[in-house]
Design a protein around this motif. Structure first.
Motif, PDB file in Angstrom:
ATOM      1  N   ILE A 445       0.833  -1.180  -0.085  1.00 45.00           N
ATOM      2  CA  ILE A 445      -0.049  -0.041   0.120  1.00 45.00           C
ATOM      3  C   ILE A 445       0.861   1.136  -0.012  1.00 45.00           C
ATOM      4  CG2 ILE A 445      -1.638   1.355   1.208  1.00 45.00           C
ATOM      5  CD1 ILE A 445      -2.721  -1.127   2.272  1.00 45.00           C
ATOM      6  N   ARG A 446       1.997   1.413   0.877  1.00 39.39           N
ATOM      7  CA  ARG A 446       2.983   2.462   0.772  1.00 39.39           C
ATOM      8  C   ARG A 446       3.533   2.693  -0.221  1.00 39.39           C
ATOM      9  NH1 ARG A 446       4.050   4.414   5.938  1.00 39.39           N
ATOM     10  NH2 ARG A 446       5.612   5.768   4.851  1.00 39.39           N
ATOM     11  N   ALA A 447       3.868   1.417  -1.104  1.00 38.04           N
ATOM     12  CA  ALA A 447       4.663   1.678  -2.371  1.00 38.04           C
ATOM     13  C   ALA A 447       3.951   2.316  -3.278  1.00 38.04           C
ATOM     14  CB  ALA A 447       5.346   0.297  -2.491  1.00 38.04           C
ATOM     15  N   GLU A 448       2.316   1.641  -3.432  1.00 38.42           N
ATOM     16  CA  GLU A 448       1.826   2.324  -4.368  1.00 38.42           C
ATOM     17  C   GLU A 448       1.598   3.738  -4.145  1.00 38.42           C
ATOM     18  OE1 GLU A 448      -0.653   2.221  -7.584  1.00 38.42           O
ATOM     19  OE2 GLU A 448       0.502   0.875  -6.810  1.00 38.42           O
ATOM     20  N   LYS A 449       1.289   4.203  -2.853  1.00 38.90           N
ATOM     21  CA  LYS A 449       1.085   5.391  -2.551  1.00 38.90           C
ATOM     22  C   LYS A 449       2.212   6.413  -2.892  1.00 38.90           C
ATOM     23  CE  LYS A 449      -2.305   5.043   1.106  1.00 38.90           C
ATOM     24  NZ  LYS A 449      -2.677   5.532   2.564  1.00 38.90           N
ATOM     25  N   THR A 450       3.252   5.855  -2.808  1.00 39.94           N
ATOM     26  CA  THR A 450       4.850   6.505  -2.883  1.00 39.94           C
ATOM     27  C   THR A 450       4.710   6.962  -4.516  1.00 39.94           C
ATOM     28  OG1 THR A 450       5.814   5.335  -1.130  1.00 39.94           O
ATOM     29  CG2 THR A 450       7.222   6.320  -2.977  1.00 39.94           C
ATOM     30  N   ARG A 451       4.304   5.753  -5.480  1.00 40.48           N
ATOM     31  CA  ARG A 451       4.295   5.822  -6.573  1.00 40.48           C
ATOM     32  C   ARG A 451       3.516   6.999  -7.240  1.00 40.48           C
ATOM     33  NH1 ARG A 451       5.047  -0.143  -6.767  1.00 40.48           N
ATOM     34  NH2 ARG A 451       3.008  -0.272  -6.625  1.00 40.48           N
ATOM     35  N   GLU A 452       2.325   7.172  -6.698  1.00 42.63           N
ATOM     36  CA  GLU A 452       1.235   8.251  -7.165  1.00 42.63           C
ATOM     37  C   GLU A 452       1.865   9.302  -6.642  1.00 42.63           C
ATOM     38  OE1 GLU A 452      -2.305   7.021  -5.318  1.00 42.63           O
ATOM     39  OE2 GLU A 452      -2.743   5.187  -6.273  1.00 42.63           O
ATOM     40  N   LYS A 453       2.460   9.546  -5.525  1.00 39.09           N
ATOM     41  CA  LYS A 453       3.048  10.838  -5.007  1.00 39.09           C
ATOM     42  C   LYS A 453       4.131  11.354  -6.149  1.00 39.09           C
ATOM     43  CE  LYS A 453       5.124  12.870  -1.033  1.00 39.09           C
ATOM     44  NZ  LYS A 453       5.729  12.833   0.470  1.00 39.09           N
ATOM     45  N   LYS A 454       5.150  10.359  -6.371  1.00 37.61           N
ATOM     46  CA  LYS A 454       6.033  10.770  -7.113  1.00 37.61           C
ATOM     47  C   LYS A 454       5.553  11.014  -8.685  1.00 37.61           C
ATOM     48  CE  LYS A 454       9.764   7.988  -5.408  1.00 37.61           C
ATOM     49  NZ  LYS A 454      10.753   6.926  -5.298  1.00 37.61           N
ATOM     50  N   TRP A 455       4.272  10.528  -9.123  1.00 36.65           N
ATOM     51  CA  TRP A 455       3.774  10.867 -10.484  1.00 36.65           C
ATOM     52  C   TRP A 455       3.050  12.365 -10.306  1.00 36.65           C
ATOM     53  CZ3 TRP A 455      -1.065  11.767 -12.126  1.00 36.65           C
ATOM     54  CH2 TRP A 455      -1.486  12.000 -13.383  1.00 36.65           C
ATOM     55  N   LEU A 456       2.204  12.670  -8.991  1.00 32.88           N
ATOM     56  CA  LEU A 456       1.845  13.746  -9.144  1.00 32.88           C
ATOM     57  C   LEU A 456       2.702  14.866  -8.928  1.00 32.88           C
ATOM     58  CD1 LEU A 456      -1.047  13.008  -6.654  1.00 32.88           C
ATOM     59  CD2 LEU A 456      -1.269  13.332  -9.016  1.00 32.88           C
ATOM     60  N   GLU A 457       3.879  14.699  -8.081  1.00 37.81           N
ATOM     61  CA  GLU A 457       5.038  15.487  -8.068  1.00 37.81           C
ATOM     62  C   GLU A 457       5.650  15.888  -9.381  1.00 37.81           C
ATOM     63  OE1 GLU A 457       7.529  14.381  -5.364  1.00 37.81           O
ATOM     64  OE2 GLU A 457       6.500  15.121  -3.476  1.00 37.81           O
ATOM     65  N   SER A 458       5.941  14.813 -10.188  1.00 30.66           N
ATOM     66  CA  SER A 458       6.534  15.268 -11.646  1.00 30.66           C
ATOM     67  C   SER A 458       5.462  16.037 -12.418  1.00 30.66           C
ATOM     68  CB  SER A 458       6.737  13.777 -12.383  1.00 30.66           C
ATOM     69  OG  SER A 458       5.576  13.147 -12.273  1.00 30.66           O
ATOM     70  N   LYS A 459       4.203  15.742 -12.303  1.00 31.81           N
ATOM     71  CA  LYS A 459       3.169  16.329 -13.094  1.00 31.81           C
ATOM     72  C   LYS A 459       3.094  17.877 -12.731  1.00 31.81           C
ATOM     73  CE  LYS A 459       1.168  15.165 -16.083  1.00 31.81           C
ATOM     74  NZ  LYS A 459       1.466  14.998 -17.300  1.00 31.81           N
ATOM     75  N   ARG A 460       3.369  17.981 -11.310  1.00 33.51           N
ATOM     76  CA  ARG A 460       3.322  19.379 -10.872  1.00 33.51           C
ATOM     77  C   ARG A 460       4.752  20.249 -11.365  1.00 33.51           C
ATOM     78  NH1 ARG A 460       3.152  20.098  -4.461  1.00 33.51           N
ATOM     79  NH2 ARG A 460       1.035  19.873  -4.905  1.00 33.51           N
ATOM     80  N   ASN A 461       5.741  19.294 -11.276  1.00 36.97           N
ATOM     81  CA  ASN A 461       6.732  20.165 -11.767  1.00 36.97           C
ATOM     82  C   ASN A 461       6.751  20.648 -13.437  1.00 36.97           C
ATOM     83  OD1 ASN A 461       8.148  20.074  -9.206  1.00 36.97           O
ATOM     84  ND2 ASN A 461       9.134  18.105  -9.760  1.00 36.97           N
ATOM     85  N   GLU A 462       6.127  19.594 -14.297  1.00 40.80           N
ATOM     86  CA  GLU A 462       5.863  19.795 -15.475  1.00 40.80           C
ATOM     87  C   GLU A 462       4.918  20.957 -15.770  1.00 40.80           C
ATOM     88  OE1 GLU A 462       4.512  16.329 -17.417  1.00 40.80           O
ATOM     89  OE2 GLU A 462       6.061  15.078 -16.923  1.00 40.80           O
ATOM     90  N   ILE A 463       3.756  21.103 -14.784  1.00 37.55           N
ATOM     91  CA  ILE A 463       3.061  22.258 -15.008  1.00 37.55           C
ATOM     92  C   ILE A 463       3.812  23.483 -14.883  1.00 37.55           C
ATOM     93  CG2 ILE A 463       0.704  23.372 -14.003  1.00 37.55           C
ATOM     94  CD1 ILE A 463      -0.200  20.523 -13.883  1.00 37.55           C
ATOM     95  N   GLU A 464       4.381  23.636 -13.634  1.00 40.67           N
ATOM     96  CA  GLU A 464       5.037  24.564 -13.035  1.00 40.67           C
ATOM     97  C   GLU A 464       6.143  25.082 -14.132  1.00 40.67           C
ATOM     98  OE1 GLU A 464       4.628  26.563 -10.593  1.00 40.67           O
ATOM     99  OE2 GLU A 464       3.098  25.388  -9.954  1.00 40.67           O
ATOM    100  N   ASP A 465       6.983  24.085 -14.727  1.00 45.08           N
ATOM    101  CA  ASP A 465       7.915  24.498 -15.920  1.00 45.08           C
ATOM    102  C   ASP A 465       7.175  24.939 -17.055  1.00 45.08           C
ATOM    103  OD1 ASP A 465       9.846  23.490 -14.243  1.00 45.08           O
ATOM    104  OD2 ASP A 465       9.751  21.617 -15.216  1.00 45.08           O
ATOM    105  N   GLU A 466       5.936  24.641 -17.100  1.00 42.49           N
ATOM    106  CA  GLU A 466       5.301  25.018 -18.479  1.00 42.49           C
ATOM    107  C   GLU A 466       4.582  26.747 -18.180  1.00 42.49           C
ATOM    108  OE1 GLU A 466       3.665  25.139 -22.192  1.00 42.49           O
ATOM    109  OE2 GLU A 466       4.881  23.727 -21.375  1.00 42.49           O
ATOM    110  N   LYS A 467       4.300  26.773 -16.831  1.00 36.28           N
ATOM    111  CA  LYS A 467       3.886  28.162 -16.495  1.00 36.28           C
ATOM    112  C   LYS A 467       5.032  29.103 -16.772  1.00 36.28           C
ATOM    113  CE  LYS A 467      -0.004  27.162 -13.299  1.00 36.28           C
ATOM    114  NZ  LYS A 467      -0.337  27.353 -11.904  1.00 36.28           N
TER     115      LYS A 467
END
Length: 497
Positions: A445-467
């Protein structure tokens, strides 16, 4: 028989009459010197009482002989103190033991005799007269006088330090040194943590233990190089990774006392120096969560964070030395730096400074440099080697008792601290299979949450870079198109977060 006894008595009285006591004493000394001259041994007497004072060398020899593993004897005296779990042995009365040092064989004899009736003395003496007699061959005399007695004293001090109760000190404002009382208050230190039970990578653990041992045995090295006999360790990492347990293991490994310094209870730099002066050698001075005690944030990062001045919102760092309660504490970063690596840090020897933090990036680089914090130890999430140590400690599992392939494949992604894993094992310690199964499910369960968290952080960084890219191109984009792009970014944020 009666006539023969009479003749002997007459001869004895005649000798006493002809030869006065002085002559008899001189003759005895002469014959004794002759015997010593032709003997291949020399003797050293170490009495318990030297005049009216206790002979420290006698106590050191007694302690050394009671704990030295190199000594063999057929008759020893066994003792066990009250509330003690260990049995010590020593030399029996009027018996001897053999010791070996640098190829030289020596013999210790514990001489105990009844003391004659003594006259009035301001210090009553014990009824028994005790002492040690050391017999050594004359050819080994220089070895004994040169280094053997120093070796005995050093070993006795080491044994005494290991046997005595270690203490945990803390500072308080009620015990200020200005009032004449001791600024430190102590309690017995009974923490059971050791390097054997510490959940940590064995390779890294061995490096730390070797470094600590080199420091404890490095007095001559530090004197030769002109460095103060001290060392600093920085423990950093997420909460629950075993930083406090590491400090306890270090204290138990070296046999040092711990001084837990609470910076919020210290008012000025002068009071901080006085606390340092009242610490003893062979001690560990600890400041836990140093980034939360006083403001020691990175000055370079603060100066580059923005050009706006006079901005005193909640996100801005407080003035250096001001704590959360604003109680008038004026400790500065300079005062803390001098505390760890200034002239005042040399008013003692064999001290270890340990700082802990959850956010190493918040600390000023001046506090982290070599000479202050010599070794940085990353207390990270539980790895597979550390996990096996936890299984052995809590469930008694050995590596061959359990198939660990599935756990090994998920533990790195789970990012669980040793504290998290220990809680699951403690809760199910009566059912080993259930504990392992529940732990495996929790890791997945923690591994799945960690993967989701890392994916969300990567998408957030992509959006910030795009902004940032679109903001740079804002001058070339019509206002209508810019508004559409901003609305699209907001919708992406709501969708993801």
């Amino acid at each position: 028989m009666a006539s023969m006894m009479g003749v002997l008595a007459f001869c004895q009285s005649l000798l006493h009459t002809v030869f006065p006591p002085e002559l008899r004493l001189a003759s005895h000394k002469f014959f004794q010197r002759c015997l010593n001259w032709f003997s291949s041994y020399c003797y050293y007497d170490i009495t318990e009482i030297d005049g009216v004072n206790t002979n420290e060398l006698y106590n050191a020899v007694r302690l050394y002989l009671s704990s030295s593993a190199s000594i063999a004897g057929t008759r020893v005296s066994l003792t066990r103190g009250l509330n003690s779990s260990t049995i010590t042995f020593g030399v029996s009365n009027n018996d001897s033991l053999v010791d070996t040092y640098n190829g030289a064989t020596v013999e210790w004899e514990h001489v105990v005799t009844q003391r004659q009736s003594q006259t009035f003395s301001w210090r009553p003496l014990p009824e028994e007269k005790r002492g040690f007699t050391l017999r050594v061959k004359k050819k080994n005399r220089q070895v004994v006088l040169g280094s053997y007695f120093d070796f005995v004293m050093e070993k006795a001090n080491e044994i005494r330090r290991k046997n005595q109760d270690r203490l945990l000190y803390t500072n308080s404002r009620g015990g200020s040194s200005d009032s004449g009382s001791h600024p430190w208050q102590s309690v017995p230190f009974k923490h059971p943590s050791t390097f054997d039970t510490l959940a940590m990578d064995p390779v890294k653990k061995s490096e730390i233990m070797a470094d600590l041992l080199d420091f404890a045995n490095g007095e001559s090295f530090y004197q030769r190089t002109g460095r103060a006999w001290k060392r600093g360790y920085l423990l950093y990492g997420p909460p629950g990774t075993g930083k406090s347990s590491m400090i306890a293991a270090m204290a138990n490994y070296l046999g040092y006392d711990i001084y837990d310094l609470e910076l919020t209870e210290v008012k000025t730099n002068s009071e901080l120096r006085k606390l340092l002066m009242k610490t003893s050698s062979k001690s560990i001075i600890v400041i836990e969560d140093i980034d939360c005690s006083i403001n020691l944030t990175n000055r370079k990062k603060n100066s580059n964070s923005g050009g706006r001045k006079n901005n005193h919102d909640a996100a801005s760092p407080a003035p250096l030395g001001a704590n959360e309660e604003d109680d008038g504490s004026t400790i500065t970063l300079s005062g803390l730096l001098n505390f760890t690596d200034g002239l005042w840090s040399c008013c003692g020897s064999e001290r270890i400074f340990v700082f802990t933090t959850n956010h190493i990036e918040k600390l000023d680089p001046a506090l982290l440099r070599s000479g202050r914090m010599d070794m940085h130890i990353n207390m990270s999430y539980c790895s597979f080697p550390a996990f096996k140590i936890l299984l052995k400690n809590y469930l008694g599992y050995e590596e061959t008792n359990l198939v660990l392939e599935e756990l090994e494949g998920v533990i790195d992604e789970a990012e669980m601290t040793p504290a998290d894993i220990s809680e699951v094992l403690i809760k199910n310690r009566r059912d080993k299979s259930k504990a392992v199964q529940e732990l495996l499910e929790a890791m997945k369960i923690r591994a799945e949450k960690t993967r989701e968290k890392k994916w969300l952080e990567s998408k957030r960084n992509e959006i910030e870079d795009e902004k940032q890219v679109q903001e740079k191109r804002a001058l070339d984009i019509p206002q209508e198109g810019f508004d559409q792009l901003e609305d699209s970014c907001k919708k992406d944020d709501e969708k993801i977060f």
